[in-house]
Motif scaffolding. Structure first.
Motif, short mmCIF file in Angstrom:
data_model
loop_
_atom_site.label_atom_id
_atom_site.label_comp_id
_atom_site.label_asym_id
_atom_site.label_seq_id
_atom_site.Cartn_x
_atom_site.Cartn_y
_atom_site.Cartn_z
N GLU A 156 0.56 -1.09 -0.04
CA GLU A 156 -0.34 0.24 0.03
C GLU A 156 1.05 1.09 -0.21
OE1 GLU A 156 -3.12 0.29 3.19
OE2 GLU A 156 -2.40 -1.94 3.53
N VAL A 157 0.51 2.04 -1.16
CA VAL A 157 0.76 3.33 -0.62
C VAL A 157 0.70 4.40 0.72
CG1 VAL A 157 1.94 5.38 -2.39
CG2 VAL A 157 1.72 3.38 -3.60
N VAL A 158 1.52 4.42 0.82
CA VAL A 158 0.91 5.99 2.55
C VAL A 158 1.12 6.55 2.37
CG1 VAL A 158 1.44 6.02 5.18
CG2 VAL A 158 1.83 3.48 4.05
N GLY A 159 2.21 6.82 1.82
CA GLY A 159 2.32 9.11 1.86
C GLY A 159 3.92 8.75 0.92
N GLN A 160 3.61 10.21 -0.08
CA GLN A 160 4.55 11.14 -0.40
C GLN A 160 5.63 11.81 0.14
OE1 GLN A 160 4.69 13.26 -3.57
NE2 GLN A 160 6.65 13.86 -4.26
N MET A 161 6.73 11.17 0.43
CA MET A 161 7.89 12.39 1.02
C MET A 161 7.81 13.59 1.13
SD MET A 161 9.75 9.92 3.67
CE MET A 161 11.56 9.97 3.75
N ALA A 162 8.39 14.68 1.91
CA ALA A 162 7.88 16.06 2.20
C ALA A 162 9.23 16.46 1.67
CB ALA A 162 7.40 16.81 3.12
N SER A 163 9.48 17.61 0.77
CA SER A 163 10.71 18.03 0.79
C SER A 163 10.42 18.96 1.08
CB SER A 163 10.64 18.24 -0.87
OG SER A 163 12.14 18.47 -1.25
N HIS A 164 11.55 19.77 1.83
CA HIS A 164 12.23 20.89 2.07
C HIS A 164 13.67 21.70 1.70
CE1 HIS A 164 9.14 18.85 5.41
NE2 HIS A 164 10.21 17.32 4.95
N LEU A 165 13.35 22.87 2.07
CA LEU A 165 14.70 23.58 1.48
C LEU A 165 14.22 25.53 2.88
CD1 LEU A 165 16.47 25.05 -0.71
CD2 LEU A 165 14.73 26.50 -1.60
N VAL A 166 15.84 24.38 3.34
CA VAL A 166 16.42 26.13 4.14
C VAL A 166 17.47 26.84 3.44
CG1 VAL A 166 17.03 26.61 6.31
CG2 VAL A 166 15.45 24.71 6.18
N LEU A 167 17.13 28.18 3.47
CA LEU A 167 17.92 28.90 3.65
C LEU A 167 18.86 30.06 4.59
CD1 LEU A 167 16.62 31.02 0.74
CD2 LEU A 167 18.08 29.81 0.47
N LEU A 168 20.48 29.24 4.91
CA LEU A 168 21.00 29.44 6.01
C LEU A 168 20.80 30.88 6.59
CD1 LEU A 168 23.19 26.57 6.22
CD2 LEU A 168 21.83 26.88 7.61
N PRO A 169 20.66 31.22 7.40
CA PRO A 169 20.75 33.44 8.00
C PRO A 169 22.28 33.45 7.46
CG PRO A 169 20.79 31.89 9.90
CD PRO A 169 20.23 30.66 8.38
N ARG A 170 22.21 34.91 7.20
CA ARG A 170 23.96 35.42 7.16
C ARG A 170 24.27 35.19 8.34
NH1 ARG A 170 25.27 38.73 2.88
NH2 ARG A 170 23.43 38.89 1.38
N ARG A 207 26.48 25.48 -3.46
CA ARG A 207 26.23 26.18 -2.38
C ARG A 207 25.21 25.14 -1.53
NH1 ARG A 207 29.18 30.94 -0.96
NH2 ARG A 207 29.73 31.68 -2.96
N GLY A 208 25.34 23.47 -1.78
CA GLY A 208 23.76 23.16 -0.66
C GLY A 208 24.30 21.71 -0.26
N ALA A 209 24.11 22.21 0.62
CA ALA A 209 24.02 20.85 1.66
C ALA A 209 22.56 20.05 1.56
CB ALA A 209 24.95 20.74 2.89
N SER A 210 22.67 18.08 1.56
CA SER A 210 21.06 17.66 2.05
C SER A 210 21.56 16.77 3.00
CB SER A 210 21.40 16.53 0.33
OG SER A 210 20.44 15.52 0.82
N LEU A 211 20.81 16.90 4.16
CA LEU A 211 20.63 16.90 5.69
C LEU A 211 20.04 14.85 5.27
CD1 LEU A 211 21.15 16.26 8.52
CD2 LEU A 211 18.37 18.32 8.81
N LEU A 212 20.18 14.28 5.68
CA LEU A 212 20.09 12.80 5.34
C LEU A 212 19.11 12.55 7.27
CD1 LEU A 212 22.77 11.56 3.41
CD2 LEU A 212 20.11 11.75 3.02
N ALA A 213 20.11 12.71 8.52
CA ALA A 213 20.03 12.20 9.43
C ALA A 213 20.80 12.88 10.57
CB ALA A 213 20.71 11.03 9.56
N LEU A 232 16.38 26.95 11.23
CA LEU A 232 17.57 26.88 11.10
C LEU A 232 18.00 28.43 10.34
CD1 LEU A 232 19.01 23.71 10.18
CD2 LEU A 232 19.62 24.58 11.89
N GLY A 233 16.26 28.53 9.67
CA GLY A 233 16.91 29.38 8.62
C GLY A 233 15.55 30.27 8.39
N LEU A 234 15.27 30.89 6.84
CA LEU A 234 14.61 31.06 6.20
C LEU A 234 14.32 29.41 5.46
CD1 LEU A 234 12.11 32.92 5.04
CD2 LEU A 234 13.86 33.49 3.25
N TYR A 235 12.44 29.40 5.91
CA TYR A 235 12.39 27.78 5.15
C TYR A 235 11.20 27.80 4.43
CZ TYR A 235 9.20 24.08 5.72
OH TYR A 235 8.40 22.34 5.51
N ALA A 236 11.00 26.99 3.22
CA ALA A 236 9.25 26.59 2.31
C ALA A 236 9.68 25.12 2.07
CB ALA A 236 10.10 27.71 1.22
#
Length: 309
Positions: free
Chosen positions: A133-147, A219-225, A267-271
């Protein structure tokens, strides 16, 4: 077709099928087999046309932490199902998956769990005999780090820390995969060909927090755990550390109500990202009907991108 278990003696045939199916070198796939056999082990069956392996299905044995249950439940994490291009469309996945789940049930397994991509989820939805059964789709998130940096940073390294962990597994009221130090070390530090980076928060001679990530683009990092008793401070320290190396945004995949999410947003500007090029879906095959209401409720799951093998 002969349906039988895949053993060490079949390694060359298995590696050849995996290489064709996933566009990898056979030598690379040869390295994967012993890694999959470590920790709790692997259940794998194949369909044989003479000496040729036409299809294979496998589950890596692992454990789920369930709310209110003291002992972690055994499950099979569905991985790398493959059919050779010459044999597709013959229903072989259903044939080779049946003995895998019969063996899993005999071992006391309560469910099969998988993370399907866009192609794999079509198999899950269309094939009633497959049983997922398909339970649901993993959500994707982006955070822009503050200066401005926040807390004092932690250590960034490509080496797994030798110091002992000073915290227990993250306990909450959601369904999540067991994550001991040995589990995490095997998953991320001992993988035969994937390389990960670690943010290590040390307190004296003990690890009080650890982040697993990969760099993305320039310029990015993928947070895994993220592991630790104080996840909010752990992520702040990690964000400061990666910012100082030039990282300006963080991407993360989670289930929609993952325990880490409130800390990620801080962490910062989240979307939230409404679209992703590589969607993943949590899927479940219940072997214990009493657990179906829990395991098919997407809101009860606490998973991140690092749970996807």
């Amino acid at each position: 077709m002969e349906i039988r278990a895949i053993s060490q003696a079949d390694l060359a045939n298995w590696a050849e099928l995996m290489a064709v199916s996933f566009d990898r070198a056979p030598e690379t796939m040869m390295q994967l087999w012993p890694w999959l056999q470590q920790r709790d082990g692997l259940l794998a069956w194949g369909a044989w046309d003479g000496e040729r392996l036409a299809a294979q299905y496998s589950c890596r044995l692992t454990r789920l932490l369930l709310p209110g249950v003291a002992e972690a439940a055994r499950v099979g994490l569905s991985i790398n199902m493959a059919v050779h291009p010459d044999y597709r469309g013959q229903g072989l996945i259903k044939q080779v998956s049946r003995p895998v789940y019969a063996a899993l049930a005999a071992l006391g397994g309560v469910a099969g769990v998988g993370f399907s991509n866009a192609a794999g989820v079509q198999v899950d939805r269309r094939s009633k005999g497959y049983g997922y059964e398909v339970v649901g789709q993993m959500a994707s998130h982006l955070v822009l780090l503050p200066r401005a940096p926040g807390d004092a940073p932690l250590m960034l390294t490509t080496d797994w820390p030798s110091q002992p962990w000073a915290f227990a597994a993250w306990a909450d009221e959601q369904v999540c995969f067991r994550a001991t130090e040995a589990d995490a070390r095997h998953r991320f530090a001992q993988h035969p060909f994937r390389r990960y980076r670690f943010g290590v928060w040390l307190a004296g001679q003990e690890v009080c927090g650890l982040v697993v990530y990969r760099l993305v683009g320039r310029r990015g990092a993928s947070l895994l755990a993220a592991y630790g008793a104080e996840v909010e401070e752990l992520l702040r320290r990690w964000g400061t550390a990666v910012y100082q190396t030039g990282v300006r945004y963080i991407h993360c995949l989670t289930t929609p109500t993952a325990a880490l999410l409130p800390h990620l947003r801080g962490l910062g500007l989240y979307a939230p990202l409404p679209w992703t090029r590589s969607p993943y879906f949590l899927t479940v095959k219940c072997l214990d009907e009493g657990l179906r209401p829990l395991l098919t409720d997407f809101r009860r799951w606490d998973c991140m991108g690092g749970d996807i093998l």
